[in-house]
Design a protein around this motif. Structure first.
Motif, PDB file in Angstrom:
ATOM      1  N   THR A 120       0.723   4.051  -2.981  1.00 45.57           N
ATOM      2  CA  THR A 120       0.414   5.456  -2.687  1.00 45.57           C
ATOM      3  C   THR A 120       1.471   6.380  -3.295  1.00 45.57           C
ATOM      4  O   THR A 120       1.147   7.416  -3.891  1.00 45.57           O
ATOM      5  CB  THR A 120       0.337   5.673  -1.178  1.00 45.57           C
ATOM      6  OG1 THR A 120      -0.724   4.872  -0.643  1.00 45.57           O
ATOM      7  CG2 THR A 120       0.074   7.137  -0.854  1.00 45.57           C
TER       8      THR A 120
ATOM      9  N   PRO B  27      -7.682  -0.111  -7.493  1.00 44.36           N
ATOM     10  CA  PRO B  27      -6.306   0.068  -7.003  1.00 44.36           C
ATOM     11  C   PRO B  27      -5.381   0.727  -8.020  1.00 44.36           C
ATOM     12  O   PRO B  27      -4.298   1.201  -7.650  1.00 44.36           O
ATOM     13  CB  PRO B  27      -5.847  -1.376  -6.713  1.00 44.36           C
ATOM     14  CG  PRO B  27      -7.092  -2.170  -6.558  1.00 44.36           C
ATOM     15  CD  PRO B  27      -8.063  -1.538  -7.503  1.00 44.36           C
TER      16      PRO B  27
ATOM     17  N   SER C 237       0.817  -1.218   0.000  1.00 43.70           N
ATOM     18  CA  SER C 237       0.000   0.000   0.000  1.00 43.70           C
ATOM     19  C   SER C 237       0.851   1.269   0.000  1.00 43.70           C
ATOM     20  O   SER C 237       0.496   2.265  -0.652  1.00 43.70           O
ATOM     21  CB  SER C 237      -0.948   0.004   1.204  1.00 43.70           C
ATOM     22  OG  SER C 237      -0.231  -0.094   2.419  1.00 43.70           O
TER      23      SER C 237
END
Length: 352
Positions: free
Chosen positions: A232, A253, A228
């Protein structure tokens, strides 16, 4: 012409030898002996009627390389002995606006699929490349550049053009930032082709084990989609994302990874997709698009580009009688990265 191939008689039956007749040559037809045929996931879906529209007997194969054995009276592009190729379609109306501009895959009347299609003259079901011989309209035959390894060319006719076409349609040039989701038959070709075009290529995968392969195939970077923090940091990083995932999934995603006015192109999944959140699309003026194969002109361009750049798929050669085992392995993603059938193996005990 009496010939032999491998076909599925029902959705439950294994692929098995199948004797049938190819049509007599029409004036604009090319007949060929098939030398190699690639194995596409679409072949498996069709044989097992996963999409619900298979006509049986079903004889798959739309990644075909062969040698011309005879030509119709009006054929002027090919001669006996030429090495040629045939992809996912063998005919179209040739008169609509899409056909006239070389986009036969988008024919308003529907192109004729190489297999599980309907012949435009006889209305009979079409049979594909899992066979010794093929008869095709001249305009849908492609010339294979001499410097390409024939044993590896076949997958270019589907996996190659399926990934080349969106790279060209969305104007990938040197320095373009391209991401490829998935590293299977389509994904590995997308990496090689984008790299050949001079793009900065990133592979996204759920498996960290794919990193070394991705870099070896020509990727500049690897992004673990389950990380993650890394995802990001990668937001707004790409001009184009090629999504090769072949099953229902969410694009959420990945859309945030697109830069402003950029596009995520679906080339893997045929059928339903998961619901997605429109917010990243609205805020970034981003697009989710789909792309099929390319037209005949673009497919020839792709073959010539691969010859120029020495780009070929990574293949595993199999015998025709190993097709059922190959299908089983494909379901388990146990292939790196494309099966190709050596059609000389069909001589061994399978002649009509």
């Amino acid at each position: 012409m009496k010939t032999v191939g491998y076909a599925a008689l029902t959705a439950e039956s294994p692929m098995a030898p199948f004797v049938f007749n190819r049509r007599a040559l029409r004036p604009n037809d090319v007949a060929m002996e098939i030398l190699y045929c690639g194995v596409c996931h679409s072949d498996l879906h069709t044989a097992r009627n996963d999409w619900g529209w298979t006509v049986y007997p079903a004889l798959p194969g739309h990644e075909i390389v062969g040698r011309v054995t005879s030509v119709g009276a009006d054929v002027g592009r090919y001669e006996v002995g030429d090495i040629v190729a045939v992809g996912c379609m063998v005919d179209s109306c040739m008169e609509c606006d899409q056909c006239r501009k070389g986009e036969e895959q988008l024919c308003r009347e529907g192109n004729t699929n190489t297999y599980n299609g309907q012949d435009r003259v006889t209305r009979e079901n079409t049979y594909g490349g899992y066979s010794k011989h093929l008869v095709v309209r001249e305009e849908f035959v492609l010339r294979v550049p001499q410097n390409l390894d024939l044993a590896k060319v076949a997958p270019l006719l589907c996996a190659g053009i399926t990934t080349y076409s969106p790279l060209r349609s969305w104007n990938v040039v040197p320095g373009s930032r391209v991401a490829v989701i998935g590293l299977g038959g389509l994904g590995h070709m997308a990496v090689k082709l984008a790299h050949g075009m001079g793009a900065k290529v990133t592979v996204l995968s759920r498996s960290a084990d794919k990193k070394d392969d991705a870099l070896a195939l020509g990727a500049d970077h690897f992004l673990l989609s389950t990380d993650s923090d890394a995802m990001t940091k990668a937001q707004s990083s790409f001009d184009l994302i090629i999504d090769t995932i072949p099953v229902k999934h969410s694009v959420d995603p990945y859309v945030s990874l697109l830069d402003v006015d950029s596009t995520l192109v679906l080339v893997g999944q045929v059928g339903p997709m998961a619901e997605h959140n429109s917010v990243p699309m609205l805020l970034g003026r981003c697009r989710i698009a789909g792309s099929p194969i390319g037209g005949i002109k673009e497919t020839q361009e792709m073959l010539d580009f691969c010859a120029e750049k020495n780009i070929l798929p990574d293949c595993e050669m199999i015998r025709m009688d190993e097709i059922n085992h190959a299908f089983d392995r494909m379901e388990k993603a146990d292939v790196r990265y494309r099966f190709v059938i050596d059609m000389a193996s069909l001589n061994q005990g399978s002649n009509p």
